[in-house]
Write a protein that holds these residues in place. Structure first.
Motif, PDB file in Angstrom:
ATOM      1  N   GLN A  71       6.306   4.312  11.736  1.00 57.57           N
ATOM      2  CA  GLN A  71       5.784   2.973  11.526  1.00 57.57           C
ATOM      3  C   GLN A  71       6.466   2.398  10.287  1.00 57.57           C
ATOM      4  O   GLN A  71       6.978   3.121   9.444  1.00 57.57           O
ATOM      5  N   VAL A  72       6.491   1.068  10.200  1.00 51.40           N
ATOM      6  CA  VAL A  72       6.976   0.378   9.005  1.00 51.40           C
ATOM      7  C   VAL A  72       5.755  -0.216   8.316  1.00 51.40           C
ATOM      8  O   VAL A  72       5.031  -1.017   8.903  1.00 51.40           O
ATOM      9  N   ALA A  73       5.522   0.205   7.078  1.00 52.71           N
ATOM     10  CA  ALA A  73       4.287  -0.184   6.394  1.00 52.71           C
ATOM     11  C   ALA A  73       4.575  -0.619   4.964  1.00 52.71           C
ATOM     12  O   ALA A  73       5.720  -0.833   4.572  1.00 52.71           O
ATOM     13  N   CYS A  74       3.510  -0.757   4.177  1.00 59.44           N
ATOM     14  CA  CYS A  74       3.620  -1.296   2.828  1.00 59.44           C
ATOM     15  C   CYS A  74       2.808  -0.457   1.870  1.00 59.44           C
ATOM     16  O   CYS A  74       2.036   0.419   2.266  1.00 59.44           O
ATOM     17  N   HIS A  75       2.973  -0.723   0.580  1.00 61.72           N
ATOM     18  CA  HIS A  75       2.072  -0.198  -0.431  1.00 61.72           C
ATOM     19  C   HIS A  75       0.948  -1.202  -0.648  1.00 61.72           C
ATOM     20  O   HIS A  75       1.147  -2.423  -0.514  1.00 61.72           O
ATOM     21  N   LEU A  76      -0.209  -0.707  -0.994  1.00 62.73           N
ATOM     22  CA  LEU A  76      -1.302  -1.590  -1.359  1.00 62.73           C
ATOM     23  C   LEU A  76      -0.883  -2.410  -2.582  1.00 62.73           C
ATOM     24  O   LEU A  76      -0.502  -1.857  -3.610  1.00 62.73           O
ATOM     25  N   GLY A  77      -0.921  -3.731  -2.457  1.00 62.99           N
ATOM     26  CA  GLY A  77      -0.619  -4.584  -3.591  1.00 62.99           C
ATOM     27  C   GLY A  77       0.838  -4.929  -3.739  1.00 62.99           C
ATOM     28  O   GLY A  77       1.409  -4.778  -4.823  1.00 62.99           O
ATOM     29  N   GLU A  78       1.455  -5.415  -2.676  1.00 61.76           N
ATOM     30  CA  GLU A  78       2.810  -5.947  -2.762  1.00 61.76           C
ATOM     31  C   GLU A  78       2.722  -7.463  -2.885  1.00 61.76           C
ATOM     32  O   GLU A  78       1.923  -8.101  -2.200  1.00 61.76           O
ATOM     33  N   SER A  79       3.540  -8.041  -3.766  1.00 59.80           N
ATOM     34  CA  SER A  79       3.559  -9.500  -3.863  1.00 59.80           C
ATOM     35  C   SER A  79       4.414 -10.065  -2.733  1.00 59.80           C
ATOM     36  O   SER A  79       4.966  -9.326  -1.906  1.00 59.80           O
ATOM     37  N   GLY A  80       4.558 -11.387  -2.723  1.00 62.16           N
ATOM     38  CA  GLY A  80       5.312 -12.038  -1.653  1.00 62.16           C
ATOM     39  C   GLY A  80       6.759 -11.592  -1.572  1.00 62.16           C
ATOM     40  O   GLY A  80       7.373 -11.656  -0.498  1.00 62.16           O
ATOM     41  N   ILE A  81       7.323 -11.109  -2.685  1.00 63.71           N
ATOM     42  CA  ILE A  81       8.712 -10.653  -2.681  1.00 63.71           C
ATOM     43  C   ILE A  81       8.859  -9.417  -1.794  1.00 63.71           C
ATOM     44  O   ILE A  81       9.701  -9.375  -0.889  1.00 63.71           O
ATOM     45  N   LEU A  82       8.034  -8.424  -2.050  1.00 64.04           N
ATOM     46  CA  LEU A  82       8.121  -7.182  -1.274  1.00 64.04           C
ATOM     47  C   LEU A  82       7.568  -7.362   0.134  1.00 64.04           C
ATOM     48  O   LEU A  82       8.035  -6.727   1.079  1.00 64.04           O
ATOM     49  N   SER A  83       6.597  -8.255   0.296  1.00 60.41           N
ATOM     50  CA  SER A  83       6.106  -8.569   1.643  1.00 60.41           C
ATOM     51  C   SER A  83       7.216  -9.171   2.497  1.00 60.41           C
ATOM     52  O   SER A  83       7.377  -8.836   3.674  1.00 60.41           O
ATOM     53  N   ALA A  84       7.994 -10.083   1.902  1.00 57.20           N
ATOM     54  CA  ALA A  84       9.103 -10.705   2.630  1.00 57.20           C
ATOM     55  C   ALA A  84      10.161  -9.672   2.990  1.00 57.20           C
ATOM     56  O   ALA A  84      10.717  -9.683   4.097  1.00 57.20           O
ATOM     57  N   ALA A  85      10.446  -8.772   2.066  1.00 62.04           N
ATOM     58  CA  ALA A  85      11.413  -7.711   2.344  1.00 62.04           C
ATOM     59  C   ALA A  85      10.910  -6.803   3.461  1.00 62.04           C
ATOM     60  O   ALA A  85      11.656  -6.468   4.394  1.00 62.04           O
ATOM     61  N   GLY A  86       9.642  -6.428   3.390  1.00 60.72           N
ATOM     62  CA  GLY A  86       9.063  -5.590   4.438  1.00 60.72           C
ATOM     63  C   GLY A  86       9.084  -6.259   5.797  1.00 60.72           C
ATOM     64  O   GLY A  86       9.287  -5.604   6.826  1.00 60.72           O
ATOM     65  N   ARG A  87       8.892  -7.577   5.813  1.00 61.47           N
ATOM     66  CA  ARG A  87       8.977  -8.324   7.081  1.00 61.47           C
ATOM     67  C   ARG A  87      10.373  -8.163   7.689  1.00 61.47           C
ATOM     68  O   ARG A  87      10.516  -7.968   8.905  1.00 61.47           O
ATOM     69  N   GLY A  88      11.399  -8.222   6.819  1.00 64.01           N
ATOM     70  CA  GLY A  88      12.764  -8.060   7.314  1.00 64.01           C
ATOM     71  C   GLY A  88      13.003  -6.695   7.918  1.00 64.01           C
ATOM     72  O   GLY A  88      13.664  -6.567   8.959  1.00 64.01           O
TER      73      GLY A  88
END
Length: 384
Positions: A298-315
């Motif tokens: 799966q492609v996931a995130c860390h708790l508490g990413e700002s819009g910068i890392l959220s945008a990168a994760g979307r990519g």
């Protein structure tokens, strides 16, 4: 594009409400932002890392120091005109986990700056073999009392219209059972449930939860204990017999970790997170290895990413249509203040597509970035 300087901002991101899991109760997180300034200030690119000591061993201060060290390397691409120079720089770095949040931040800042200079979205720099223009995010449920879990479930079902769920669990069996009961009361049988334990179970606790995992129709158990813990192998076999996938997270931060996991054969799913895995270049190598080995991810995130890392994760997510799940982009629901002008948040049903515009496709709010950071801790590195 000629890079003039790199600025490093240690930032504090406050949450709009307390979020708990088995290792932490959080009202904020400490992340790090890298800013690449080029062409006499005409171009600015941003990247973010989420250092977590219990994942990669990095603290915020260590990640900021590492970024400074990376920028001072002889082969840092101060003159940047092609993405291959970024990949060459990253490929010269050692495999491992100890600097992954820092590498993610500076690599993403370079990609964002290059994309802006060429008026291209960062998606143009990535492989297209598994690209999709639409993904569907799941969402997370914190470790909390039953009534609060039910309130969150109603929000997820009613407002978000999502049924792909990740439940945070702890050591307390009764609390975990109540949370599963709350999910079933709200969603009845219409849910797809994972549970994330963050490695806090021991053998006795893990085996006690087997009946709850089966009765609660939990499909995936993420990092119940570390691989070296007593009982891990036995528990992995019992999950396999139940048809439940065992997913690695904290145990899987680098390509060498993946090779070890594949050789042992206990995990049959991997949680890939940009900051944890060291950015795009390292994450794509990990994902390519998993594909060849037939191991799902799966492609996931860390708790508490700002819009910068959220945008990168979307990519990264859009480049991986074969990922079993996508988790991330919680900005609107979690953050009290963001680094970006816009929230990078999924739509109804968890639906999300590409972010338009050059680079990461988001606009940085410089006032927020300054407000979220401590000026005394900012690091400025000029081109030699």
């Amino acid at each position: 594009m000629q890079i003039d300087k790199v600025n490093v901002y240690p930032i504090i991101l406050p949450f709009s409400a307390l979020f708990s899991h088995s290792l932490r109760k959080r009202s904020f997180v400490s992340n790090v932002v890298a800013e690449v300034v080029a062409d006499h200030g005409k171009i600015k690119g941003y990247g973010e890392g989420a250092p977590r000591s219990y994942v990669t061993g990095e603290t915020q201060a260590q990640a900021a120091e590492t970024i400074s060290g990376l920028v001072r390397k002889d082969n840092f691409p101060w003159h940047l005109d092609d993405v291959s120079k970024i990949w060459e720089f990253i490929d010269c770095l050692p495999d491992g986990r100890n600097h992954n949040a820092a590498i993610c931040a500076i690599e993403t800042a370079l990609l964002d700056a290059l994309g802006r200079s060429q008026e291209s979205n960062i998606l143009e720099f990535f492989p297209k073999d598994f690209y999709t223009d639409r993904i569907y995010y799941g969402t997370a449920i914190p470790l909390d009392r039953k009534q609060r879990v039910m309130e969150i479930c109603r929000l997820i079902k009613g407002r978000m219209k999502i049924n792909k769920l990740k439940l945070k669990m702890g050591r307390n069996y009764d609390q975990n059972k109540e949370a599963v009961e709350a999910i079933r009361q709200v969603f009845e049988d219409d849910y797809d449930l994972k549970t994330d334990i963050n490695g806090v179970w021991d053998r006795e606790t893990a085996f006690k939860h087997l009946s709850l995992i089966e009765e609660g129709k939990i499909r995936i158990v993420e990092e119940p204990m570390m691989p070296e813990d007593p009982g891990f192998t036995d528990f992995a076999e019992r999950l396999r017999a139940l048809g439940v996938k065992l997913m690695a997270d904290e145990a899987a931060c680098s390509l060498s970790d993946m090779k070890h996991i594949a050789a042992k054969g206990h995990y049959n799913m991997i949680n890939v997170r940009l900051s944890k895995c060291g950015g795009f270049r390292k994450s794509f190598k990990i994902i390519d290895f998993l594909r060849k080995k037939g191991i799902s991810f799966q492609v996931a995130c860390h708790l508490g990413e700002s819009g910068i890392l959220s945008a990168a994760g979307r990519g990264l997510s859009l480049s991986c249509r074969d990922a079993v799940y996508h988790d991330g982009c919680y900005d609107e629901y979690l953050l009290k203040e963001n680094t970006t002008v816009e929230h990078v948040t999924f739509g109804p049903g968890g639906a999300a597509g590409p972010l338009t515009g050059p680079g990461l496709g988001v606009q940085i709010n410089p006032q927020s970035l300054e407000r979220l950071s401590n000026p005394a801790e900012k690091v400025a590195l000029s081109r030699p």
